[in-house]
Design a protein around this motif. Structure first.
Motif, PDB file in Angstrom:
ATOM      1  N   ALA A  94     -20.498 -23.690 -69.370  1.00  0.00           N
ATOM      2  CA  ALA A  94     -19.398 -23.587 -70.330  1.00  0.00           C
ATOM      3  C   ALA A  94     -19.356 -22.184 -70.941  1.00  0.00           C
ATOM      4  N   ALA A  95     -20.497 -21.612 -71.223  1.00  0.00           N
ATOM      5  CA  ALA A  95     -20.540 -20.258 -71.769  1.00  0.00           C
ATOM      6  C   ALA A  95     -20.024 -19.243 -70.749  1.00  0.00           C
ATOM      7  N   ALA A  96     -20.407 -19.415 -69.487  1.00  0.00           N
ATOM      8  CA  ALA A  96     -19.952 -18.500 -68.444  1.00  0.00           C
ATOM      9  C   ALA A  96     -18.441 -18.592 -68.254  1.00  0.00           C
ATOM     10  N   VAL A  97     -17.911 -19.803 -68.243  1.00  0.00           N
ATOM     11  CA  VAL A  97     -16.467 -19.978 -68.098  1.00  0.00           C
ATOM     12  C   VAL A  97     -15.751 -19.405 -69.314  1.00  0.00           C
ATOM     13  N   GLY A  98     -16.301 -19.613 -70.486  1.00  0.00           N
ATOM     14  CA  GLY A  98     -15.707 -19.047 -71.694  1.00  0.00           C
ATOM     15  C   GLY A  98     -15.669 -17.526 -71.644  1.00  0.00           C
TER      16      GLY A  98
END
Length: 116
Positions: free
Chosen positions: A60-64
């Protein structure tokens, strides 16, 4: 009638005995079984939560981060386009710059000469 015929055949007394025995032993066996299964169920839940946190949160952090970068690039490219002079879009067919006027509600759009 077929249901009554099935009850009269073969394994009905055995099944009935197992059902009655289970009903009688449930109050005795339930606390013993639950004392073993409850810690096992909690351990499975803890493992699932840990795996979730270790896998989904970094994704989720990478996609964000990717979304933020894409938004910044879009903002930078739209800012660069706004700074460029509008040479091609503001010329008519003869290559002459068109005069732009502000249009209010109800005004008809301006049509370049020779295009009517």
């Amino acid at each position: 009638m077929a249901l009554l015929d099935d009850l009269a055949k073969g394994g009905t007394p055995t099944g009935l005995a197992v059902g009655i025995g289970a009903a009688l032993l449930t109050p005795v066996l339930l606390p013993a079984v639950s004392s073993v299964l409850r810690p096992a169920a909690k351990a499975v839940m803890r493992t699932g939560i840990t795996l979730y946190r270790q896998t989904v949160e970094p994704l989720a952090a990478a996609v964000g981060n990717l979304v933020t970068e894409a938004q910044l690039e879009l903002a930078a490219s739209s800012g660069a386009r706004a700074a460029e002079p509008e040479t091609k879009a503001s010329e008519d067919a003869a290559g002459q710059p068109q005069k732009r006027r502000s249009q209010r509600l109800g005004d008809a759009p301006s049509i370049p000469p020779g295009r009517a």
